[in-house]
Design a protein around this motif. Structure first.
Motif, mmCIF file in Angstrom:
data_model
loop_
_atom_site.group_PDB
_atom_site.id
_atom_site.type_symbol
_atom_site.label_atom_id
_atom_site.label_comp_id
_atom_site.label_asym_id
_atom_site.label_seq_id
_atom_site.Cartn_x
_atom_site.Cartn_y
_atom_site.Cartn_z
ATOM 1 N N CYS A 1 -9.790 -9.496 3.220
ATOM 2 C CA CYS A 1 -9.732 -8.259 3.989
ATOM 3 C C CYS A 1 -9.689 -8.600 5.474
ATOM 4 O O CYS A 1 -10.209 -9.632 5.902
ATOM 5 N N ASP B 1 -10.853 -3.582 8.992
ATOM 6 C CA ASP B 1 -10.542 -2.630 7.923
ATOM 7 C C ASP B 1 -11.848 -2.165 7.281
ATOM 8 O O ASP B 1 -12.253 -2.630 6.223
ATOM 9 N N ALA C 1 -7.571 -6.240 0.893
ATOM 10 C CA ALA C 1 -8.052 -4.922 1.324
ATOM 11 C C ALA C 1 -8.015 -3.921 0.175
ATOM 12 O O ALA C 1 -7.635 -2.767 0.347
ATOM 13 N N THR C 2 -8.416 -4.366 -0.993
ATOM 14 C CA THR C 2 -8.328 -3.551 -2.202
ATOM 15 C C THR C 2 -9.626 -2.788 -2.426
ATOM 16 O O THR C 2 -10.714 -3.371 -2.377
ATOM 17 N N SER C 3 -9.511 -1.502 -2.690
ATOM 18 C CA SER C 3 -10.689 -0.689 -2.970
ATOM 19 C C SER C 3 -11.259 -1.038 -4.335
ATOM 20 O O SER C 3 -10.519 -1.150 -5.319
ATOM 21 N N SER D 1 -15.695 -3.607 -0.190
ATOM 22 C CA SER D 1 -15.333 -3.911 -1.574
ATOM 23 C C SER D 1 -15.354 -5.403 -1.876
ATOM 24 O O SER D 1 -15.388 -5.794 -3.052
ATOM 25 N N SER E 1 -12.000 -0.977 3.446
ATOM 26 C CA SER E 1 -11.900 -1.886 2.310
ATOM 27 C C SER E 1 -12.877 -3.053 2.343
ATOM 28 O O SER E 1 -13.185 -3.622 1.296
ATOM 29 N N ARG E 2 -13.355 -3.398 3.499
ATOM 30 C CA ARG E 2 -14.188 -4.599 3.592
ATOM 31 C C ARG E 2 -15.435 -4.545 2.712
ATOM 32 O O ARG E 2 -15.820 -5.571 2.122
ATOM 33 N N LYS F 1 -16.657 5.504 -5.448
ATOM 34 C CA LYS F 1 -15.340 5.765 -4.879
ATOM 35 C C LYS F 1 -14.733 7.035 -5.462
ATOM 36 O O LYS F 1 -14.191 7.875 -4.730
ATOM 37 N N HIS G 1 -1.864 -5.310 -1.720
ATOM 38 C CA HIS G 1 -2.542 -4.885 -0.503
ATOM 39 C C HIS G 1 -2.879 -3.396 -0.614
ATOM 40 O O HIS G 1 -2.007 -2.572 -0.915
ATOM 41 N N HIS G 2 -4.142 -3.048 -0.384
ATOM 42 C CA HIS G 2 -4.621 -1.656 -0.503
ATOM 43 C C HIS G 2 -4.240 -1.071 -1.864
ATOM 44 O O HIS G 2 -4.630 -1.629 -2.883
ATOM 45 N N GLN H 1 0.840 -1.190 0.000
ATOM 46 C CA GLN H 1 0.000 0.000 0.000
ATOM 47 C C GLN H 1 0.879 1.245 0.000
ATOM 48 O O GLN H 1 2.093 1.168 0.231
#
Length: 285
Positions: A234, A238, A146-148, A244, A241-242, A154, A121-122, A56
């Protein structure tokens, strides 16, 4: 051609010297690879099929410090410093997810990775989406942590500063930077939080640009280009991100998983579970 620096003792090869500890296949090997932007820094551990891990922002490879030797016990685990971060080249001009992916592609070519597993990650997960869409069959598996899910909601949503601080002559900005993310870490995790501060200070004048690049990214048309089997995971705390997970499941038809513990810094907070998840998903092939 790459230059390698072996950290510790063991089986790593290359030129240069290093410091630290490590034995056998758990040795961390540091190196630089050429790219169109300048040198890209990476750290690897182990041998076998490659697993490339993207961090990230505004972090560096150290986000995977504890994960690398665990994944490296069975694979060639590689964690790079994203273009513009850590010890990698820092080109001028605005950062974009596409340019981050250009840097990943250059590293992949420099290291001769014909086929590899990809973990992000992220911000690294958003970059991984772009890389997987470009390289398609060369990505053996994709793990989005944890990816958007970057859609109109968004891109158009309200957002504020994530990591920005104004440098102060008395150094109070150091505490401010620490406090920016202190709520994501628990007592006893100060070493990981300290690594975040070091990484953020390295790019303090551009510390928000990774987040801004993610918010500008047009993800939707890239998703149908992904051919790799994908898992979205995720940490339970978090909250950013969760939500998503369900969107990726709907868009890619992929399974999802919630880890047992952790927050924004899941690879540092639950490294064993994170590594086990990587190993299990990569190993399904």
């Amino acid at each position: 051609m790459t230059a390698t620096d072996t950290t510790g003792t063991g089986t790593g090869t290359g030129t240069g010297t290093g410091t630290g500890t490590g034995t056998g296949t758990n040795t961390l090997r540091k190196g630089y690879a050429p790219s169109r932007f300048g040198q890209l820094h990476y750290v690897e551990c182990g041998d076998g099929a490659p697993v490339l891990m993207l961090h990230q922002t505004p972090r560096s490879w150290t986000e995977y410090l504890d994960v690398l030797p665990l994944v490296g016990a069975r694979y060639r685990a590689i964690a790079m410093d994203t273009l513009g971060y850590g010890a990698s080249a820092k080109p001028e001009g605005p950062h974009t997810v596409e340019r981050f992916a250009d840097g990943v592609g250059d590293l992949v070519e420099a290291l001769g990775l014909d086929r590899f597993h990809l973990v992000g990650h992220h911000t690294g997960g958003v970059v991984a989406v772009e890389v997987a869409a470009r390289l398609r069959g060369r990505v053996a598996s994709l793990l989005l942590s944890a990816t958007s899910f970057v859609d109109d909601e968004k891109r158009n949503g309200a957002h504020g500063s994530v990591d920005h601080v104004d440098p102060a002559p008395d150094g109070t900005h150091l505490r401010e930077l620490w406090n920016k993310r202190r709520g994501f870490y628990r007592p006893g995790e100060e070493a990981a939080l300290g690594r975040y501060v070091v990484d953020a200070l390295t790019v303090l004048d551009r510390v928000e640009e990774g987040h801004e690049a993610v918010r500008r990214y047009v993800m939707e048309p890239r998703l149908p280009e992904i051919t790799a089997r994908t898992l979205a995971v995720c940490a339970p705390d978090d909250r950013f991100s969760r939500p998503s997970l369900a969107k990726f499941a709907a868009a890619l038809g992929c399974p999802t998983r919630v880890l047992s513990d952790g927050h924004v810094a899941a690879p540092e907070q639950v490294p064993q579970e994170f590594a086990d998840t990587v190993l299990e998903w990569a190993g399904r092939g």
